[in-house]
Design an enzyme around this catalytic site. Sequence first.
Site, PDB file in Angstrom:
ATOM      1  N   ASN A   8       0.837  -1.128   0.077  1.00 51.09           N
ATOM      2  CA  ASN A   8      -0.120  -0.012  -0.014  1.00 51.09           C
ATOM      3  C   ASN A   8       0.898   1.099  -0.078  1.00 51.09           C
ATOM      4  O   ASN A   8       1.470   1.508   1.092  1.00 51.09           O
ATOM      5  CB  ASN A   8      -0.947  -0.191   1.077  1.00 51.09           C
ATOM      6  N   LYS A  10       0.073   4.389  -0.498  1.00 49.77           N
ATOM      7  CA  LYS A  10      -0.484   5.510   0.333  1.00 49.77           C
ATOM      8  C   LYS A  10      -0.431   6.698  -0.640  1.00 49.77           C
ATOM      9  O   LYS A  10      -0.436   6.452  -1.842  1.00 49.77           O
ATOM     10  CB  LYS A  10      -0.052   5.564   1.790  1.00 49.77           C
ATOM     11  N   HIS A  91      -9.223   1.122   5.196  1.00 47.07           N
ATOM     12  CA  HIS A  91      -8.030   1.188   5.958  1.00 47.07           C
ATOM     13  C   HIS A  91      -8.230   2.298   7.081  1.00 47.07           C
ATOM     14  O   HIS A  91      -9.044   3.235   6.957  1.00 47.07           O
ATOM     15  CB  HIS A  91      -7.012   2.158   4.733  1.00 47.07           C
ATOM     16  N   GLU A  93      -6.794   4.728   7.893  1.00 50.64           N
ATOM     17  CA  GLU A  93      -6.402   5.924   7.664  1.00 50.64           C
ATOM     18  C   GLU A  93      -7.801   6.712   6.830  1.00 50.64           C
ATOM     19  O   GLU A  93      -7.907   7.917   6.907  1.00 50.64           O
ATOM     20  CB  GLU A  93      -5.142   6.177   6.693  1.00 50.64           C
ATOM     21  N   GLU A 161      -5.066  -4.774  10.675  1.00 51.67           N
ATOM     22  CA  GLU A 161      -4.006  -3.793  11.016  1.00 51.67           C
ATOM     23  C   GLU A 161      -4.433  -3.018  12.233  1.00 51.67           C
ATOM     24  O   GLU A 161      -5.116  -2.088  12.335  1.00 51.67           O
ATOM     25  CB  GLU A 161      -4.146  -3.027   9.901  1.00 51.67           C
ATOM     26  N   GLY A 167       2.779   2.277  10.661  1.00 54.01           N
ATOM     27  CA  GLY A 167       3.968   3.373  10.394  1.00 54.01           C
ATOM     28  C   GLY A 167       4.764   3.573  11.634  1.00 54.01           C
ATOM     29  O   GLY A 167       5.259   4.659  11.793  1.00 54.01           O
ATOM     30  N   SER A 206       3.744  -2.174  10.283  1.00 58.08           N
ATOM     31  CA  SER A 206       5.167  -2.415  10.523  1.00 58.08           C
ATOM     32  C   SER A 206       5.424  -3.567  10.100  1.00 58.08           C
ATOM     33  O   SER A 206       6.513  -4.161  10.832  1.00 58.08           O
ATOM     34  CB  SER A 206       5.569  -1.941  12.079  1.00 58.08           C
TER      35      SER A 206
HETATM   36  P1  PGA Z   1       3.046   0.312   7.568  1.00 58.64           P
HETATM   37  O1  PGA Z   1       1.685   0.564   6.940  1.00 58.64           O
HETATM   38  O2  PGA Z   1       3.504  -1.128   6.833  1.00 58.64           O
HETATM   39  O3  PGA Z   1       3.845   1.558   6.906  1.00 58.64           O
HETATM   40  O4  PGA Z   1       2.963   0.251   9.123  1.00 58.64           O
HETATM   41  C1  PGA Z   1       0.728  -0.641   6.927  1.00 58.64           C
HETATM   42  C2  PGA Z   1      -0.545  -0.175   6.252  1.00 58.64           C
HETATM   43  O5  PGA Z   1      -0.997   0.866   6.748  1.00 58.64           O
HETATM   44  O6  PGA Z   1      -1.339  -0.854   5.371  1.00 58.64           O
END
Ligand code: PGA
Length: 246
Positions: A8, A10, A91, A93, A161, A167, A206
């Site tokens: 992803n 983003k 997601h 976010e 997640e 992140g 992560s």
């Molecule tokens: P990350 O994000 O691997 O940077 O922690 C995962 C995600 O948001 O799908």
Amino acid sequence: MRQLVAGNWKMNGLAASLSELNALKAGLGSAPCDVLVCPPATLIAQAAWAVKGAFALGGQDCSTQVSGAFTGDISAQMLKDAGASAVIVGHSERRQGHGESDALVAAKASAAWEAGLTAIICVGETESQRDAGKAEAICQGQIAGSVPKSACAANTAIAYEPVWAIGTGKTPTSAEIAAMHAHIRKCLVAALGEEGRGMRILYGGSVKPSNAAEILNLPEIGGALVGGASLKASDFLAIIAGVKPL
Ligand code: PGA
């Protein structure tokens, strides 16, 4: 179950970033899993042309609508038309930054299927919810509200997640991941029967080269959803190398 490793990107990536997709294509060989990259929607068509089916491409969100007066929105049909075969919905976010409800996420999953896309439906608890002992209940509620009853293993994957792991470099322990995946499996089987048994449950938050193999070899792990570490082909390839051989 063949695992799925999905990237992803983003809101990262310009045309120059297609070089990472070319490097991924060159390094992939016959991957031990399904591979998907979800770049920004602006890059999907160019990416499709560049990778020529070496791996799949997806969107990061879609509208519930097919077309019409929805300024700025992108329909699942448009993603498909650009070369996508999947789309991430719900997601954290989007849920947190855009106030998306379970019902909206469910409607987006249905819109994805109607366009012929696989939906990757994300669920996960915040840190305070986990600290309060509510992680399982939160994920159970999100599954009940955002996975439509007509979901099947062929058109849907779930991504667990934990919001606090996205992140941040922090991950749950292997035992915590395994316990949550077992719980999500139970919820899916209760809601969807056999289809729930075969549905892939990805872990996200992560995931990086140093922890991928351990996570991908846990029970009930159908793959990974990778954010930051999917931006560089070398890191993403190292994660794919951690996939459990069938
Ligand atoms: P990350 O994000 O691997 O940077 O922690 C995962 C995600 O948001 O799908």
